[in-house]
Write a protein that holds these residues in place. Structure first.
Motif, short mmCIF file in Angstrom:
data_model
loop_
_atom_site.label_atom_id
_atom_site.label_comp_id
_atom_site.label_asym_id
_atom_site.label_seq_id
_atom_site.Cartn_x
_atom_site.Cartn_y
_atom_site.Cartn_z
N ILE A 53 0.87 -1.47 0.11
CA ILE A 53 -0.03 -0.04 0.06
C ILE A 53 0.79 1.24 -0.01
O ILE A 53 2.18 1.15 0.41
N GLY A 54 0.37 2.17 -0.41
CA GLY A 54 1.14 3.76 -0.50
C GLY A 54 2.45 3.45 -1.30
O GLY A 54 2.03 3.13 -2.36
N GLY A 55 3.56 3.98 -0.94
CA GLY A 55 4.59 3.78 -1.80
C GLY A 55 5.15 2.26 -2.15
O GLY A 55 5.68 2.18 -3.15
N SER A 56 4.45 1.53 -1.32
CA SER A 56 4.60 0.10 -1.78
C SER A 56 3.62 -0.58 -2.83
O SER A 56 3.58 -1.62 -3.10
N ALA A 57 2.95 0.40 -3.42
CA ALA A 57 2.04 0.20 -4.53
C ALA A 57 1.97 1.01 -5.53
O ALA A 57 1.78 0.72 -6.86
N ILE A 112 4.95 -6.46 -0.27
CA ILE A 112 6.01 -5.23 -0.31
C ILE A 112 5.46 -4.29 0.89
O ILE A 112 4.41 -3.89 1.18
N SER A 113 6.64 -4.08 1.74
CA SER A 113 6.31 -3.29 2.95
C SER A 113 7.38 -2.88 3.64
O SER A 113 8.28 -3.63 4.27
N LYS A 114 8.08 -1.65 3.44
CA LYS A 114 9.36 -1.41 4.09
C LYS A 114 9.34 -1.52 5.59
O LYS A 114 10.01 -2.24 6.02
N SER A 115 8.35 -1.14 6.25
CA SER A 115 8.31 -1.16 7.74
C SER A 115 7.86 -2.79 8.21
O SER A 115 8.54 -3.14 9.08
N GLY A 116 7.36 -3.43 7.23
CA GLY A 116 6.98 -4.94 7.39
C GLY A 116 5.98 -4.94 8.34
O GLY A 116 5.59 -6.28 8.61
N GLY A 117 5.33 -3.76 8.76
CA GLY A 117 4.12 -4.01 9.75
C GLY A 117 3.08 -3.20 9.44
O GLY A 117 2.03 -3.20 10.25
N THR A 118 2.76 -2.97 8.18
CA THR A 118 1.73 -1.89 8.03
C THR A 118 0.48 -2.95 7.99
O THR A 118 0.43 -3.81 7.40
N PRO A 119 -0.80 -2.40 8.60
CA PRO A 119 -1.73 -3.48 8.88
C PRO A 119 -2.48 -3.95 7.65
O PRO A 119 -2.70 -5.02 7.44
N GLU A 120 -2.65 -2.85 6.80
CA GLU A 120 -3.55 -3.36 5.41
C GLU A 120 -2.86 -4.45 4.66
O GLU A 120 -3.28 -5.20 3.96
N THR A 121 -1.41 -4.09 4.76
CA THR A 121 -0.54 -5.27 3.89
C THR A 121 -0.43 -6.61 4.73
O THR A 121 -0.53 -7.40 4.06
N ARG A 122 -0.54 -6.49 5.91
CA ARG A 122 -0.52 -7.81 6.76
C ARG A 122 -1.80 -8.47 6.63
O ARG A 122 -1.92 -9.42 6.29
N GLY A 167 12.79 6.47 1.20
CA GLY A 167 11.20 6.49 1.69
C GLY A 167 10.20 5.74 0.82
O GLY A 167 10.63 5.35 -0.55
N GLY A 168 9.20 5.37 1.35
CA GLY A 168 8.17 4.50 0.47
C GLY A 168 7.82 5.23 -0.80
O GLY A 168 7.78 4.77 -1.93
N ARG A 169 7.66 6.35 -0.76
CA ARG A 169 7.31 7.56 -1.83
C ARG A 169 8.45 7.76 -3.11
O ARG A 169 8.00 8.41 -3.96
N HIS A 198 9.60 13.00 5.77
CA HIS A 198 8.97 12.05 6.74
C HIS A 198 7.62 12.34 6.70
O HIS A 198 6.98 13.05 5.92
N GLN A 199 6.56 11.47 7.60
CA GLN A 199 5.12 11.55 7.42
C GLN A 199 4.59 11.65 8.52
O GLN A 199 3.92 10.35 8.99
N PRO A 200 4.63 12.38 9.59
CA PRO A 200 4.24 12.39 10.85
C PRO A 200 2.58 12.19 10.92
O PRO A 200 2.03 11.44 11.89
N GLY A 202 -3.44 8.84 11.96
CA GLY A 202 -4.15 8.13 11.59
C GLY A 202 -4.11 6.55 11.99
O GLY A 202 -5.20 5.69 12.18
N LYS A 203 -2.95 5.96 11.89
CA LYS A 203 -2.86 4.74 12.39
C LYS A 203 -3.15 4.47 13.67
O LYS A 203 -3.82 3.32 14.08
N LYS A 204 -2.73 5.40 14.55
CA LYS A 204 -3.07 5.62 16.00
C LYS A 204 -4.53 5.38 16.28
O LYS A 204 -5.01 4.63 17.01
#
Ligand SMILES: O=P(O)(O)OC[C@H]1O[C@H](O)[C@H](O)[C@@H](O)[C@@H]1O
Length: 610
Positions: A189-193, A242-252, A303-305, A515-517, A522-524
């Motif tokens: 998702i995002g930069g991974s898509a 694909i997930s840079k962080s490896g933890g994005t909920p949508e991708t998981r 960065g993802g983007r 960065h993308q604070p 939104g995730k929180k």
């Protein structure tokens, strides 16, 4: 007689900031940013540009040049041409003045210096303490140390080798009727898509060795649709997660859903799974432990983007038969052009100059992206993340609240002329346009005249030029970026052009582009909703275990969740559960949310009417 050749470098003299013709603009107008963000204009003279944003509201901007011969000279004087790339940039329909260009000089010098340091490995993302290294991906020699250079080179070679092994069926799925991989299912998702989606739409051949489709959301119906469309070819599908962080909920979630589909089809996911993620991320460890067929690294300094030139974009592209080395060459040539410190010879700086002028350096107008080429349809969606996630920031690097950004939208021409161009031409003047022109209509030998002397592509050309003229006639400014044709090289160059323009513009407005604070907020909040849902379920389960079942009012549910102030969210959670047959709502006679009773399982509805 002024003549230009589209094949030559810019024929105009090197820009010297100081010997410009008398300014069209007698004063330098500078706003005083007050805390409540109201701009009050004051007239100041000789104040160094770096002290405050230079901006003008529409009332004070000079009238746009309308004389055709004068416009022709402006077109020629400012036309940027890159011979090797076959890429040209026309900024003549943006009305910046010589005064403005002169005032921006110190900012551009500062931006160019910042870019040099960034490419040397400075911590250009101070909020996350990271380097910014996407430019090294297409020129590893620029990496700040031999280790990174080797990592980049080895990863690219591994991508090429793996893609060749998949396409040649040296690596094949264990139970595929075709005896080879024929499909790619990209989960990210995002930069991974967005980069892979843009490049697939732009460059995938009509009959690629593997056809790609995407799961880029946590919408169960969307995932089901992709799985259903694959049908039995699931057995021949390479799943790239694909997930840079490896933890994005949508991708998981996408991964878990796809793995469930593999189980139900009796397939071993590990024999068809590939991970692209940072080393030792949750995804990386999952792929390693489960023995997926391949893992490719993402680097924390990409960065993802801005990851399209990393494994994120290059692996899916290579598997579709796209020449990724040409993509890298195109990006590298554009990067080199963008290292010029002469504004007129720096295409990314020209874009940044126009963006600042058109949006007053505060995002006062939207950026409408209009590629007149179907294959570039997703460029605007790609740029939405690249531009808005980079520039849309609350604070600048000095901690001032600036709420910066430039909004991006668009699809393609001439299609959009039949949708929203009416508003652009005649309506609210809150945008500037960027036309993406592609000169080559069809491969050589494939064109024909649908009427004497006119081809289908001539219409597309005419529509672009006509729209550009019609907008300008009504004082709507536009940039035109022209490529000779859509190729891996020109697409790589376009990506690099906008990556650099965003970086330079961010320097002009003194923000961190990397960065993308806001995304974390939104995730929180999403996490809090899911936590509340679990409490609601627990309360309903407990009430439903009683005999007879104890239907609860919303107030009772909220009370038992110890969250009376969240009653509205609790109602929404219950409504969503009820819509998916996971809770039962009985409503009183008035039908208002206030009168519902909710429960799980069986219950005598008659007991519920209130
Ligand atoms: O690649 P991932 O770590 O899964 O992140 C996917 C996306 O997540 C967030 O939305 C970030 O703001 C994006 O920049 C990133 O591309």
């Amino acid at each position: 007689m002024t003549s230009i050749s589209l094949k030559l470098y810019s024929s105009s003299p090197t820009l010297n900031f100081h010997n410009h013709s008398p300014s069209l603009f007698p004063f330098s107008i500078r706003p005083k940013l007050t805390t409540d963000r109201n701009l009050s204009l004051s007239v100041a003279r000789d104040v160094p540009a770096e002290l405050s944003p230079i901006t003008n509201d529409n009332k004070t901007k000079p009238q746009l040049q309308k004389d055709h011969i004068a416009l022709w000279h402006r077109y020629v004087d400012w036309l940027y041409q890159h011979k090797d790339l076959g890429l040209y940039i026309d900024v003549s329909r943006v009305g910046f003045t010589d005064e403005f260009v002169n005032h921006m000089e110190p900012r551009f010098e500062k931006a160019f210096r910042a870019m040099v340091e960034l490419e040397k490995g400075a911590i250009a993302n101070p909020d996350e303490g990271r380097m910014v290294g996407h430019y090294w991906l297409r020129d590893p020699n620029r990496a700040p140390n031999p280790f990174l250079k080797t990592q980049i080179q080895n990863t690219l070679q591994a991508i090429c080798n793996f893609a060749n092994d998949i396409i040649s069926a040296k690596i094949k799925p264990p139970s595929s009727p075709e005896g080879r991989f024929t499909q790619i299912l990209s989960v990210g998702i995002g930069g991974s898509a967005l980069g892979p989606q843009f490049v697939a739409e732009a460059l995938a051949p009509d009959n690629p060795p593997l056809k790609i489709r995407f799961v880029d959301n946590t919408d169960p119906a969307g995932i089901d649709h992709q799985i259903a469309q694959l049908g039995p070819e699931l057995a021949s599908t390479l799943v790239i997660v694909i997930s840079k962080s490896g933890g994005t909920p949508e991708t998981r979630n996408g991964l878990l859903e796809v793995q469930k589909a593999f189980r139900e089809a009796g397939l071993d996911f590990s024999k068809q799974g590939v991970a692209i993620t940072q080393e030792n991320s949750l995804l990386d460890n999952t792929a390693r432990i489960e023995g997926w067929i391949a893992r490719f690294p993402m680097f924390d300094w990409v960065g993802g983007r801005t990851s399209e030139m990393s494994a994120v974009g290059l692996l899916p592209a290579a598997l579709q038969g796209i020449d990724i080395r040409e993509m890298l060459i195109g990006a590298s040539l554009m990067d080199e052009a963008n290292r010029s410190t002469v504004l007129k010879n720096n295409p990314a700086a020209l874009l940044a100059l126009c963006w600042y002028w058109a949006t007053d350096g505060v995002g006062s107008k939207d950026m409408v992206i209009l590629p007149y080429k179907d294959s570039l349809l997703l460029f605007s969606r790609y740029l939405q993340q690249l531009v808005m996630e980079s520039l849309g920031k609350e604070f600048d690097l000095d901690g001032n609240r600036v709420n910066q950004g430039i909004s991006v939208y668009g699809n393609k021409g001439s299609t959009d002329q039949h949708a929203y161009i009416q508003q652009l031409r005649d309506g609210v003047h809150n945008f500037f346009a960027t036309f993406i022109e592609v000169l080559r209509d069809r491969p050589p030998g494939h064109d024909w005249e649908l009427e004497p002397g006119v081809t289908c592509g001539d219409y597309l050309f005419g529509m672009l030029q006509g729209t550009r003229s019609a907008l300008y006639a009504n004082n709507r400014e536009s940039i035109t970026v022209t490529v000779e044709e859509v190729t891996p090289r020109s697409v790589g160059a376009l990506i690099a052009l906008y990556e650099r323009a965003v970086g330079i513009y961010a320097s002009l407005v003194n923000i961190n582009a990397y960065h993308q604070p806001g995304v974390e907020a939104g995730k929180k909040a999403a996490g809090e909703v899911l936590a509340l849902q679990k409490r609601v379920l627990a309360v309903l389960n407990e009430a439903s275990c009683k005999q007879p079942v104890e239907p609860l009012s919303l107030e009772e549910v909220a009370e038992r969740c110890h969250a009376p102030e969240d009653i509205e969210m609790i109602y929404k959670i219950i409504a969503h559960m009820a819509a998916n047959d996971r809770a039962i709502i009985a409503e009183g006679s008035c039908g208002s949310p206030r009168s519902i009773k909710v429960f799980l399982g069986e219950c005598n509805i008659d007991d519920l009417y209130v």
